[in-house]
Design a protein around this motif. Structure first.
Motif, mmCIF file in Angstrom:
data_model
loop_
_atom_site.group_PDB
_atom_site.id
_atom_site.type_symbol
_atom_site.label_atom_id
_atom_site.label_comp_id
_atom_site.label_asym_id
_atom_site.label_seq_id
_atom_site.Cartn_x
_atom_site.Cartn_y
_atom_site.Cartn_z
ATOM 1 N N PRO A 279 18.792 3.645 6.853
ATOM 2 C CA PRO A 279 20.035 3.339 6.130
ATOM 3 C C PRO A 279 20.355 4.435 5.122
ATOM 4 C CG PRO A 279 18.602 1.413 6.237
ATOM 5 C CD PRO A 279 17.800 2.563 6.738
ATOM 6 N N LEU A 280 21.619 4.695 4.953
ATOM 7 C CA LEU A 280 22.064 5.749 4.053
ATOM 8 C C LEU A 280 22.035 5.310 2.597
ATOM 9 C CD1 LEU A 280 23.242 8.638 4.413
ATOM 10 C CD2 LEU A 280 25.513 7.607 4.352
ATOM 11 N N VAL A 281 22.158 4.004 2.342
ATOM 12 C CA VAL A 281 22.318 3.489 0.981
ATOM 13 C C VAL A 281 21.261 2.430 0.697
ATOM 14 C CG1 VAL A 281 23.914 2.311 -0.606
ATOM 15 C CG2 VAL A 281 24.809 3.929 1.091
ATOM 16 N N ALA A 282 20.691 2.491 -0.505
ATOM 17 C CA ALA A 282 19.724 1.466 -0.920
ATOM 18 C C ALA A 282 20.454 0.166 -1.251
ATOM 19 C CB ALA A 282 18.947 1.952 -2.147
ATOM 20 N N PRO A 283 19.802 -0.983 -1.090
ATOM 21 C CA PRO A 283 20.467 -2.257 -1.385
ATOM 22 C C PRO A 283 20.855 -2.369 -2.858
ATOM 23 C CG PRO A 283 18.444 -2.599 -0.132
ATOM 24 C CD PRO A 283 18.435 -1.172 -0.577
ATOM 25 N N GLY A 284 21.981 -2.992 -3.114
ATOM 26 C CA GLY A 284 22.424 -3.277 -4.469
ATOM 27 C C GLY A 284 21.875 -4.600 -4.940
ATOM 28 N N PRO A 285 22.446 -5.147 -6.006
ATOM 29 C CA PRO A 285 21.965 -6.425 -6.564
ATOM 30 C C PRO A 285 22.099 -7.565 -5.562
ATOM 31 C CG PRO A 285 23.466 -5.292 -8.078
ATOM 32 C CD PRO A 285 23.554 -4.569 -6.778
ATOM 33 N N PRO A 286 21.369 -8.653 -5.799
ATOM 34 C CA PRO A 286 21.513 -9.839 -4.930
ATOM 35 C C PRO A 286 22.961 -10.316 -4.884
ATOM 36 C CG PRO A 286 19.605 -10.067 -6.368
ATOM 37 C CD PRO A 286 20.341 -8.846 -6.840
ATOM 38 N N LEU A 287 23.331 -10.896 -3.757
ATOM 39 C CA LEU A 287 24.692 -11.388 -3.574
ATOM 40 C C LEU A 287 24.919 -12.654 -4.390
ATOM 41 C CD1 LEU A 287 25.011 -10.977 0.302
ATOM 42 C CD2 LEU A 287 25.747 -9.360 -1.460
ATOM 43 N N THR A 288 26.108 -12.798 -4.900
ATOM 44 C CA THR A 288 26.491 -14.027 -5.600
ATOM 45 C C THR A 288 26.811 -15.107 -4.568
ATOM 46 O OG1 THR A 288 28.849 -13.504 -5.634
ATOM 47 C CG2 THR A 288 27.491 -12.611 -7.437
ATOM 48 N N PRO A 289 26.858 -16.360 -4.982
ATOM 49 C CA PRO A 289 27.246 -17.418 -4.034
ATOM 50 C C PRO A 289 28.606 -17.162 -3.384
ATOM 51 C CG PRO A 289 26.252 -18.392 -5.975
ATOM 52 C CD PRO A 289 26.401 -16.925 -6.273
ATOM 53 N N ASP A 290 29.563 -16.652 -4.154
ATOM 54 C CA ASP A 290 30.878 -16.363 -3.578
ATOM 55 C C ASP A 290 30.771 -15.261 -2.525
ATOM 56 O OD1 ASP A 290 32.127 -18.266 -5.103
ATOM 57 O OD2 ASP A 290 32.844 -16.865 -6.637
ATOM 58 N N GLN A 291 29.943 -14.249 -2.772
ATOM 59 C CA GLN A 291 29.782 -13.167 -1.812
ATOM 60 C C GLN A 291 29.058 -13.643 -0.559
ATOM 61 O OE1 GLN A 291 27.790 -10.353 -4.362
ATOM 62 N NE2 GLN A 291 29.690 -9.280 -4.887
ATOM 63 N N VAL A 292 28.108 -14.545 -0.722
ATOM 64 C CA VAL A 292 27.429 -15.126 0.442
ATOM 65 C C VAL A 292 28.435 -15.832 1.339
ATOM 66 C CG1 VAL A 292 25.793 -16.897 1.199
ATOM 67 C CG2 VAL A 292 25.173 -15.319 -0.656
ATOM 68 N N ALA A 293 29.339 -16.591 0.725
ATOM 69 C CA ALA A 293 30.362 -17.291 1.507
ATOM 70 C C ALA A 293 31.314 -16.293 2.164
ATOM 71 C CB ALA A 293 31.127 -18.253 0.607
ATOM 72 N N ARG A 294 31.689 -15.301 1.419
ATOM 73 C CA ARG A 294 32.677 -14.334 1.913
ATOM 74 C C ARG A 294 32.131 -13.538 3.101
ATOM 75 N NH1 ARG A 294 36.950 -11.520 -1.404
ATOM 76 N NH2 ARG A 294 37.907 -10.073 0.052
ATOM 77 N N TYR A 295 30.887 -13.096 3.010
ATOM 78 C CA TYR A 295 30.333 -12.210 4.040
ATOM 79 C C TYR A 295 29.378 -12.941 4.972
ATOM 80 C CZ TYR A 295 32.140 -8.853 0.677
ATOM 81 O OH TYR A 295 32.966 -8.157 -0.182
ATOM 82 N N SER A 296 29.523 -14.250 5.080
ATOM 83 C CA SER A 296 28.565 -15.043 5.853
ATOM 84 C C SER A 296 28.470 -14.584 7.301
ATOM 85 C CB SER A 296 28.945 -16.529 5.786
ATOM 86 O OG SER A 296 30.245 -16.747 6.339
ATOM 87 N N ARG A 297 29.589 -14.138 7.896
ATOM 88 C CA ARG A 297 29.527 -13.712 9.303
ATOM 89 C C ARG A 297 28.718 -12.435 9.456
ATOM 90 N NH1 ARG A 297 31.548 -18.156 8.477
ATOM 91 N NH2 ARG A 297 33.065 -19.107 9.883
ATOM 92 N N HIS A 298 28.684 -11.595 8.429
ATOM 93 C CA HIS A 298 27.776 -10.458 8.445
ATOM 94 C C HIS A 298 26.335 -10.912 8.246
ATOM 95 C CE1 HIS A 298 30.518 -6.752 7.420
ATOM 96 N NE2 HIS A 298 30.612 -7.128 8.672
ATOM 97 N N LEU A 299 26.120 -11.846 7.336
ATOM 98 C CA LEU A 299 24.766 -12.265 6.999
ATOM 99 C C LEU A 299 24.075 -12.925 8.181
ATOM 100 C CD1 LEU A 299 25.339 -13.767 3.421
ATOM 101 C CD2 LEU A 299 25.129 -11.377 4.139
ATOM 102 N N LEU A 300 24.860 -13.489 9.094
ATOM 103 C CA LEU A 300 24.293 -14.138 10.273
ATOM 104 C C LEU A 300 23.852 -13.133 11.335
ATOM 105 C CD1 LEU A 300 26.869 -17.061 10.587
ATOM 106 C CD2 LEU A 300 24.467 -17.250 9.897
#
Length: 386
Positions: free
Chosen positions: A3-24
């Motif tokens: 990966p080109l980029v290191a992970p950022g901070p943990p996702l917020t609950p709103d971000q988990v909901a927003r990007y859920s299709r990626h997270l799956l």
């Protein structure tokens, strides 16, 4: 590839909901999405290719998006540049694209570099980002982007479009494992001036930009997250008419010297004139109008293509496409018993044709400086522009 980029901070609950299709997606997951949120991606150009790239990078959750763009939105852009709308005509493309991104995700940091990319600034801008996506439409800027990316040590996603055809690749001179490759390995030398018309001269299928731009955004996401096999060392070629894709291998030229600085005059490299174009035989629009209104006959010759002629042309003109003038097959169609005035859309093709006619002995030949665009601007705004 890592990966080109290191992970950022943990996702917020709103971000988990927003990007859920990626997270799956097992290959992306929460860590991949955190990489996207931490990524800084620069898009050069907010036009036909930049538009879908910007929209999809914003939707994917890229945390910082830079835009290099100095142009303004024109009505002719709306056929393909989907990041802009009717209300944006006359606005700066960078500001228009910024607003579109913020409508998708107001938390994204959008940096607008409202300037013309140049050797003096390109590498310094690129160093502020993890990845560059090149959506430019001319060879001079492509070579500049390539060299600046090499000096800055960052990879970039390349894309190009022409009529019904598109190309996509990834270039990274400093890629690990000896996989480094750049644009000069694919195109060591630019094509001769005038052999590859711009979109303004040749046209482009609007939806082609969406296909090619989406593939470019896909490559950007893959590089950031380390998912899949990027197009590094491969060129993807898309033919919209045949609905066919193919890839060709691109290998590093062992004789190519490494790029160590961004110091070349890229317009000279590509044989481009430094605006404003000036050649012996230039006539301003007002001078052409006076010549046409004079007592003697004048041959007004349109050197564009038939499809351009059908959109708009000057009254009394004769169509002689520039290809026939340049290869000599149509020089016999040019009168020699009266003054000749050549014109095209912008003045570049007519200047090339003028040089050929002068060499062929047509001494009383001229061309309309600025072409039909200048005529519409200064003489007859009622003619349709394209």
């Amino acid at each position: 590839m890592e990966p080109l980029v290191a992970p950022g901070p943990p996702l917020t609950p709103d971000q988990v909901a927003r990007y859920s299709r990626h997270l799956l997606l097992p290959d992306v997951g929460t860590v991949g999405q955190r990489r996207l949120r931490a990524a800084r991606v620069l898009v050069v150009g907010a036009g036909g290719l930049g538009s879908p790239v910007l929209l999809y990078l914003a939707s994917a959750g890229v945390g910082t998006i830079g835009i290099v763009e100095f142009d303004e939105v024109d009505s002719s852009n709306l056929q393909r540049q989907i990041v802009h709308g009717e209300a944006d005509v006359g606005r700066g493309k960078g500001a228009s694209a910024r607003d579109a991104i913020r409508r998708i995700d107001s938390s994204i940091e959008v940096r607008v570099h409202e300037l013309r990319l140049a050797p003096r600034n390109a590498a310094n801008i690129f160093r502020q980002y993890d990845l560059v996506v090149d959506g430019t439409d001319n060879f001079a800027t492509r070579y500049l982007v390539n060299d600046a990316a090499a000096v800055a040590g960052v990879p970039y996603v390349f894309g190009s479009i022409h009529r019904f055809d598109g190309q996509v690749s990834v270039f990274w001179d400093a890629a690990p494992d000896g996989r480094g490759i750049d644009y000069r390995d694919l195109y060591p030398d630019p094509p001769p001036p005038g052999t590859v018309p711009s979109c303004a001269e040749a046209g482009v299928l609007g939806v082609l930009c969406g296909v090619v731009g989406s593939i470019m955004a896909t490559e950007a996401v893959k590089l950031v997250t380390g998912v899949g096999d990027p197009l590094l060392g491969r060129l993807l070629i898309y033919d919209a008419r045949a609905m066919a894709f193919r890839t060709v291998t691109v290998r590093r030229d062992p004789g190519r010297a490494p790029v160590t600085e961004v110091a070349e005059d890229y317009e000279v490299l590509c044989g481009l004139p430094t605006p404003p174009l000036t050649v012996d035989g230039d006539l301003e629009p007002e001078e052409v109008r006076e010549l046409l209104a004079g007592d003697g006959p004048v041959a007004l010759v349109d050197v564009r293509e038939r499809v351009e002629w059908d959109i708009a042309h000057l009254e009394g003109a004769t169509l002689v496409p520039v290809g026939g003038v340049l290869d000599g097959s149509a020089t016999g169609d040019i009168p020699r018993d009266r003054p000749v005035v050549l014109y095209c859309k912008t003045g570049e093709r007519s200047a090339d044709a003028l040089a050929v006619l002068r060499a062929a002995g047509v001494s009383d030949a001229h061309h309309l400086r600025g072409g039909l665009d200048a005529w519409i601007r200064d003489i007859d705004p009622s003619l349709p522009s394209y």
